[in-house]
Motif scaffolding. Sequence first.
Motif, PDB file in Angstrom:
ATOM      1  N   GLU A  13     -45.483  13.067  34.085  1.00 41.08           N
ATOM      2  CA  GLU A  13     -46.420  14.006  33.467  1.00 41.08           C
ATOM      3  C   GLU A  13     -47.427  14.498  34.490  1.00 41.08           C
ATOM      4  O   GLU A  13     -47.931  13.715  35.294  1.00 41.08           O
ATOM      5  CB  GLU A  13     -47.169  13.335  32.315  1.00 41.08           C
ATOM      6  CG  GLU A  13     -46.333  13.103  31.095  1.00 41.08           C
ATOM      7  CD  GLU A  13     -45.927  14.405  30.415  1.00 41.08           C
ATOM      8  OE1 GLU A  13     -46.782  15.304  30.270  1.00 41.08           O
ATOM      9  OE2 GLU A  13     -44.758  14.507  30.039  1.00 41.08           O
ATOM     10  N   SER A  68     -50.431  22.309  28.751  1.00 41.81           N
ATOM     11  CA  SER A  68     -49.972  20.943  28.922  1.00 41.81           C
ATOM     12  C   SER A  68     -48.568  20.803  28.361  1.00 41.81           C
ATOM     13  O   SER A  68     -48.185  21.499  27.415  1.00 41.81           O
ATOM     14  CB  SER A  68     -50.922  19.999  28.189  1.00 41.81           C
ATOM     15  OG  SER A  68     -50.445  18.688  28.252  1.00 41.81           O
ATOM     16  N   THR A  69     -47.792  19.879  28.914  1.00 39.05           N
ATOM     17  CA  THR A  69     -46.429  19.669  28.451  1.00 39.05           C
ATOM     18  C   THR A  69     -46.386  18.853  27.174  1.00 39.05           C
ATOM     19  O   THR A  69     -45.327  18.698  26.589  1.00 39.05           O
ATOM     20  CB  THR A  69     -45.588  18.973  29.534  1.00 39.05           C
ATOM     21  OG1 THR A  69     -46.228  17.748  29.880  1.00 39.05           O
ATOM     22  CG2 THR A  69     -45.431  19.865  30.742  1.00 39.05           C
ATOM     23  N   ARG A  70     -47.493  18.318  26.747  1.00 43.66           N
ATOM     24  CA  ARG A  70     -47.508  17.531  25.500  1.00 43.66           C
ATOM     25  C   ARG A  70     -48.633  17.971  24.628  1.00 43.66           C
ATOM     26  O   ARG A  70     -49.660  18.336  24.983  1.00 43.66           O
ATOM     27  CB  ARG A  70     -47.648  16.057  25.813  1.00 43.66           C
ATOM     28  CG  ARG A  70     -46.422  15.577  26.521  1.00 43.66           C
ATOM     29  CD  ARG A  70     -46.310  14.099  26.413  1.00 43.66           C
ATOM     30  NE  ARG A  70     -45.228  13.742  27.278  1.00 43.66           N
ATOM     31  CZ  ARG A  70     -44.251  12.942  26.922  1.00 43.66           C
ATOM     32  NH1 ARG A  70     -44.239  12.422  25.765  1.00 43.66           N
ATOM     33  NH2 ARG A  70     -43.298  12.657  27.755  1.00 43.66           N
TER      34      ARG A  70
END
Length: 168
Positions: free
Chosen positions: A46, A166-168
């Motif tokens: 991440e 953001s990836t999450r």
Amino acid sequence: GKGVVGSRKVFSEFALHLACYRARPELKWVVHAHPPTATAFAVSGEALFDPPFMAEPVVSLGARIPTVAYAAPGSGTSELEAAILQGDAVLLGNHGVLTVGPDAETAFLRMELVEHLARIQLAARQLGGPRPIPASDVEKLLEARAKAGLGPARGDAPVATADRKSTR
């Protein structure tokens, strides 16, 4: 890279330190550690502080904390050498964190800041995710960083923050 005192062999991760010194001759200290939260970002792949979400760390560390891919101990360091030109901290994929500085205290404080940012980013995700600061502000902060004589001699690579999520 040669021992000058004592008879013990250098530690296996010594190549990481040498790579930083090769890439940035102005450096005097490299700190390598495994702070739990930042290392969790490194082992999960991440992104940490990418895009930047606070002003002060841009001045202290640079516009991003890159992650280099996992490499077996003793293998190539070219990716690390490229990454350390972007700022003063790097996540080592599936491993830990590396920070650099002109002295031991600065390199250590940068390590603490990386862990602090990781904790903030993790908590912010529970509240919907950190909001990036404007790219124009990142540019100004990098200028302040350069004026203060901080960071790589070749300069930090600014990053666009407005369109990144953001990836999450």
